[in-house]
Design a protein around this motif. Structure first.
Motif, PDB file in Angstrom:
ATOM      1  N   ALA A   1       0.808  -1.215   0.000  1.00 42.21           N
ATOM      2  CA  ALA A   1       0.000   0.000   0.000  1.00 42.21           C
ATOM      3  C   ALA A   1       0.841   1.263   0.000  1.00 42.21           C
ATOM      4  CB  ALA A   1      -0.928   0.002   1.211  1.00 42.21           C
ATOM      5  N   LEU A   2       2.136   1.145   0.298  1.00 40.32           N
ATOM      6  CA  LEU A   2       2.994   2.319   0.390  1.00 40.32           C
ATOM      7  C   LEU A   2       3.935   2.477  -0.803  1.00 40.32           C
ATOM      8  CD1 LEU A   2       3.925   2.235   4.197  1.00 40.32           C
ATOM      9  CD2 LEU A   2       2.136   3.556   3.071  1.00 40.32           C
ATOM     10  N   THR A   3       3.702   1.759  -1.866  1.00 41.63           N
ATOM     11  CA  THR A   3       4.576   1.907  -3.025  1.00 41.63           C
ATOM     12  C   THR A   3       4.568   3.352  -3.509  1.00 41.63           C
ATOM     13  OG1 THR A   3       2.768   1.219  -4.472  1.00 41.63           O
ATOM     14  CG2 THR A   3       4.394  -0.457  -3.882  1.00 41.63           C
ATOM     15  N   LYS A   4       5.748   3.826  -3.907  1.00 45.21           N
ATOM     16  CA  LYS A   4       5.917   5.192  -4.401  1.00 45.21           C
ATOM     17  C   LYS A   4       6.231   5.164  -5.890  1.00 45.21           C
ATOM     18  CE  LYS A   4       9.350   6.310  -1.685  1.00 45.21           C
ATOM     19  NZ  LYS A   4       9.596   5.031  -1.013  1.00 45.21           N
ATOM     20  N   ASP A   5       6.046   6.321  -6.527  1.00 47.52           N
ATOM     21  CA  ASP A   5       6.399   6.483  -7.937  1.00 47.52           C
ATOM     22  C   ASP A   5       7.827   6.025  -8.197  1.00 47.52           C
ATOM     23  OD1 ASP A   5       7.823   8.157 -10.082  1.00 47.52           O
ATOM     24  OD2 ASP A   5       5.744   8.580 -10.573  1.00 47.52           O
ATOM     25  N   SER A   6       8.750   6.429  -7.318  1.00 51.64           N
ATOM     26  CA  SER A   6      10.166   6.106  -7.534  1.00 51.64           C
ATOM     27  C   SER A   6      10.428   4.602  -7.455  1.00 51.64           C
ATOM     28  CB  SER A   6      11.043   6.837  -6.515  1.00 51.64           C
ATOM     29  OG  SER A   6      10.656   6.527  -5.196  1.00 51.64           O
ATOM     30  N   ASP A   7       9.689   3.886  -6.593  1.00 50.55           N
ATOM     31  CA  ASP A   7       9.836   2.428  -6.499  1.00 50.55           C
ATOM     32  C   ASP A   7       9.461   1.774  -7.825  1.00 50.55           C
ATOM     33  OD1 ASP A   7      10.374   2.679  -3.730  1.00 50.55           O
ATOM     34  OD2 ASP A   7       8.244   2.541  -3.240  1.00 50.55           O
ATOM     35  N   ILE A   8       8.301   2.174  -8.340  1.00 50.18           N
ATOM     36  CA  ILE A   8       7.801   1.566  -9.570  1.00 50.18           C
ATOM     37  C   ILE A   8       8.672   1.963 -10.756  1.00 50.18           C
ATOM     38  CG2 ILE A   8       5.828   1.462 -11.154  1.00 50.18           C
ATOM     39  CD1 ILE A   8       4.012   1.891  -8.717  1.00 50.18           C
ATOM     40  N   ARG A   9       9.073   3.239 -10.804  1.00 53.65           N
ATOM     41  CA  ARG A   9       9.896   3.717 -11.918  1.00 53.65           C
ATOM     42  C   ARG A   9      11.224   2.956 -11.994  1.00 53.65           C
ATOM     43  NH1 ARG A   9      10.049   9.076 -14.394  1.00 53.65           N
ATOM     44  NH2 ARG A   9       8.473   9.659 -12.838  1.00 53.65           N
ATOM     45  N   GLN A  10      11.872   2.796 -10.846  1.00 58.49           N
ATOM     46  CA  GLN A  10      13.161   2.094 -10.818  1.00 58.49           C
ATOM     47  C   GLN A  10      13.010   0.658 -11.307  1.00 58.49           C
ATOM     48  OE1 GLN A  10      15.024   2.147  -6.972  1.00 58.49           O
ATOM     49  NE2 GLN A  10      16.912   1.196  -7.679  1.00 58.49           N
TER      50      GLN A  10
ATOM     51  N   ILE B   1       6.380   5.904 -30.533  1.00 65.08           N
ATOM     52  CA  ILE B   1       6.515   6.664 -29.298  1.00 65.08           C
ATOM     53  C   ILE B   1       5.548   6.060 -28.285  1.00 65.08           C
ATOM     54  CG2 ILE B   1       6.343   8.927 -28.193  1.00 65.08           C
ATOM     55  CD1 ILE B   1       6.895  10.150 -30.952  1.00 65.08           C
ATOM     56  N   HIS B   2       6.115   5.354 -27.298  1.00 60.04           N
ATOM     57  CA  HIS B   2       5.326   4.589 -26.322  1.00 60.04           C
ATOM     58  C   HIS B   2       5.539   5.213 -24.950  1.00 60.04           C
ATOM     59  CE1 HIS B   2       4.059   0.279 -24.885  1.00 60.04           C
ATOM     60  NE2 HIS B   2       3.534   1.219 -24.113  1.00 60.04           N
ATOM     61  N   GLY B   3       4.476   5.759 -24.378  1.00 62.83           N
ATOM     62  CA  GLY B   3       4.557   6.378 -23.063  1.00 62.83           C
ATOM     63  C   GLY B   3       4.140   5.422 -21.962  1.00 62.83           C
ATOM     64  N   TYR B   4       4.779   5.572 -20.802  1.00 64.54           N
ATOM     65  CA  TYR B   4       4.427   4.803 -19.606  1.00 64.54           C
ATOM     66  C   TYR B   4       4.063   5.786 -18.505  1.00 64.54           C
ATOM     67  CZ  TYR B   4       6.469   0.683 -21.853  1.00 64.54           C
ATOM     68  OH  TYR B   4       6.742  -0.346 -22.720  1.00 64.54           O
ATOM     69  N   GLU B   5       2.826   5.737 -18.039  1.00 62.64           N
ATOM     70  CA  GLU B   5       2.357   6.596 -16.959  1.00 62.64           C
ATOM     71  C   GLU B   5       2.263   5.770 -15.678  1.00 62.64           C
ATOM     72  OE1 GLU B   5       1.171   9.780 -14.769  1.00 62.64           O
ATOM     73  OE2 GLU B   5       1.947   9.798 -16.833  1.00 62.64           O
ATOM     74  N   ILE B   6       2.878   6.264 -14.608  1.00 62.74           N
ATOM     75  CA  ILE B   6       2.941   5.533 -13.346  1.00 62.74           C
ATOM     76  C   ILE B   6       1.930   6.106 -12.358  1.00 62.74           C
ATOM     77  CG2 ILE B   6       4.413   4.986 -11.353  1.00 62.74           C
ATOM     78  CD1 ILE B   6       6.821   5.174 -13.320  1.00 62.74           C
ATOM     79  N   LYS B   7       1.166   5.220 -11.722  1.00 58.36           N
ATOM     80  CA  LYS B   7       0.249   5.597 -10.640  1.00 58.36           C
ATOM     81  C   LYS B   7       0.530   4.666  -9.460  1.00 58.36           C
ATOM     82  CE  LYS B   7      -1.873   8.861 -12.898  1.00 58.36           C
ATOM     83  NZ  LYS B   7      -1.611  10.283 -12.536  1.00 58.36           N
ATOM     84  N   SER B   8       1.241   5.187  -8.479  1.00 57.36           N
ATOM     85  CA  SER B   8       1.608   4.373  -7.321  1.00 57.36           C
ATOM     86  C   SER B   8       0.456   4.316  -6.329  1.00 57.36           C
ATOM     87  CB  SER B   8       2.845   4.966  -6.647  1.00 57.36           C
ATOM     88  OG  SER B   8       2.504   6.148  -5.942  1.00 57.36           O
ATOM     89  N   ALA B   9       0.657   3.544  -5.265  1.00 58.26           N
ATOM     90  CA  ALA B   9      -0.368   3.447  -4.222  1.00 58.26           C
ATOM     91  C   ALA B   9      -0.566   4.785  -3.518  1.00 58.26           C
ATOM     92  CB  ALA B   9       0.019   2.363  -3.218  1.00 58.26           C
ATOM     93  N   LYS B  10       0.441   5.651  -3.568  1.00 58.27           N
ATOM     94  CA  LYS B  10       0.326   6.968  -2.933  1.00 58.27           C
ATOM     95  C   LYS B  10      -0.359   7.993  -3.823  1.00 58.27           C
ATOM     96  CE  LYS B  10       4.036   6.743   0.460  1.00 58.27           C
ATOM     97  NZ  LYS B  10       5.155   7.464   1.069  1.00 58.27           N
ATOM     98  N   ASP B  11      -0.557   7.650  -5.099  1.00 62.40           N
ATOM     99  CA  ASP B  11      -1.219   8.554  -6.035  1.00 62.40           C
ATOM    100  C   ASP B  11      -2.728   8.336  -6.034  1.00 62.40           C
ATOM    101  OD1 ASP B  11       1.191   9.652  -6.996  1.00 62.40           O
ATOM    102  OD2 ASP B  11       1.443   7.999  -8.406  1.00 62.40           O
ATOM    103  N   ASN B  12      -3.461   9.322  -6.558  1.00 70.18           N
ATOM    104  CA  ASN B  12      -4.869   9.101  -6.893  1.00 70.18           C
ATOM    105  C   ASN B  12      -5.010   9.240  -8.405  1.00 70.18           C
ATOM    106  OD1 ASN B  12      -5.423  11.918  -7.630  1.00 70.18           O
ATOM    107  ND2 ASN B  12      -5.287  12.353  -5.433  1.00 70.18           N
ATOM    108  N   LEU B  13      -6.203   9.004  -8.888  1.00 70.44           N
ATOM    109  CA  LEU B  13      -6.442   9.013 -10.339  1.00 70.44           C
ATOM    110  C   LEU B  13      -7.141  10.281 -10.808  1.00 70.44           C
ATOM    111  CD1 LEU B  13      -7.566   5.299 -10.905  1.00 70.44           C
ATOM    112  CD2 LEU B  13      -5.255   6.259 -10.962  1.00 70.44           C
ATOM    113  N   ASP B  14      -7.138  11.319  -9.973  1.00 68.85           N
ATOM    114  CA  ASP B  14      -7.880  12.540 -10.297  1.00 68.85           C
ATOM    115  C   ASP B  14      -7.449  13.173 -11.616  1.00 68.85           C
ATOM    116  OD1 ASP B  14      -9.163  12.135  -7.918  1.00 68.85           O
ATOM    117  OD2 ASP B  14      -8.190  13.783  -6.839  1.00 68.85           O
TER     118      ASP B  14
END
Length: 198
Positions: free
Chosen positions: A4-13, A53-66
């Protein structure tokens, strides 16, 4: 650390290390963090640029989808493919709300802290791309160089930037523009998002 605490930086790495390693090893491919789109109206977290051109958008557990809906509106104009990489709690809503051509990958943190990926949907080619908006990834002087090679005379090259992008899309195919974007980005000397290679 619990999932539940995953961050953008965790997923990106982990995304760079596990999913994008093969692209970064290829000399004709650029992998760029925080690529600005539509003249910096939005940024996609990671972009892979080769024949597409392939984009990757990250939404971690700390993000919302607003913001995701407004982000996708820009991505659908400018990216040929899009994959949303998200914490498991977001997956159901993303699958329901994102266009069918968007890829969806769950990023789950394992008991030892590593990120594991599960593909829910592979990215397909975006059928709604606006070639003129995609061409905005090129700088004005780069567009002028391409138009000059295509035979446009200097007087025509002094037109407003929007018209230059429209002229470029008349002179070149989407595939040719994509190849030019990759080539120019590799050549840029002073640029905040220098390409990352393996």
């Amino acid at each position: 650390m619990p999932a539940a605490l995953t961050k953008d930086s965790d997923i990106r790495q982990a995304l760079h290390a596990k999913r994008l390693r093969k692209y970064k090893a290829h000399p004709d491919t650029l992998v760029i963090d925080e690529l600005g789109l539509a003249h910096a109206k939005s940024r996609v977290d990671v972009a892979v640029i080769n024949g597409c051109i392939h984009g990757y958008e990250i939404k971690s557990a700390k993000d919302n989808l607003d913001r995701l809906g407004s982000q996708i509106e820009i991505y659908r104009q400018t990216l040929q493919k899009l994959t949303i990489v998200a914490a498991p709690k977001h997956i159901e809503n993303i699958v329901a709300d994102a266009p069918d051509w968007c890829g969806v990958i769950a990023a789950q943190q394992g008991p030892r802290g590593g990120i594991n990926f599960q593909v829910f949907r592979n990215a397909a080619t975006n059928p709604e791309i606006d070639p003129v908006m995609m061409a905005h990834l090129l700088w004005r002087d780069e567009v002028i160089e391409l138009l000059n090679k295509a035979g446009y005379v200097p007087k025509e090259l002094r037109r407003p930037r929007k018209q230059l992008y429209e002229m470029l899309c008349e002179a070149m195919t989407v595939r040719e523009i994509t190849a030019s974007i990759r080539s120019f980005m590799a050549r840029r000397e002073s640029w905040r998002g220098r390409p990352e290679h393996a």
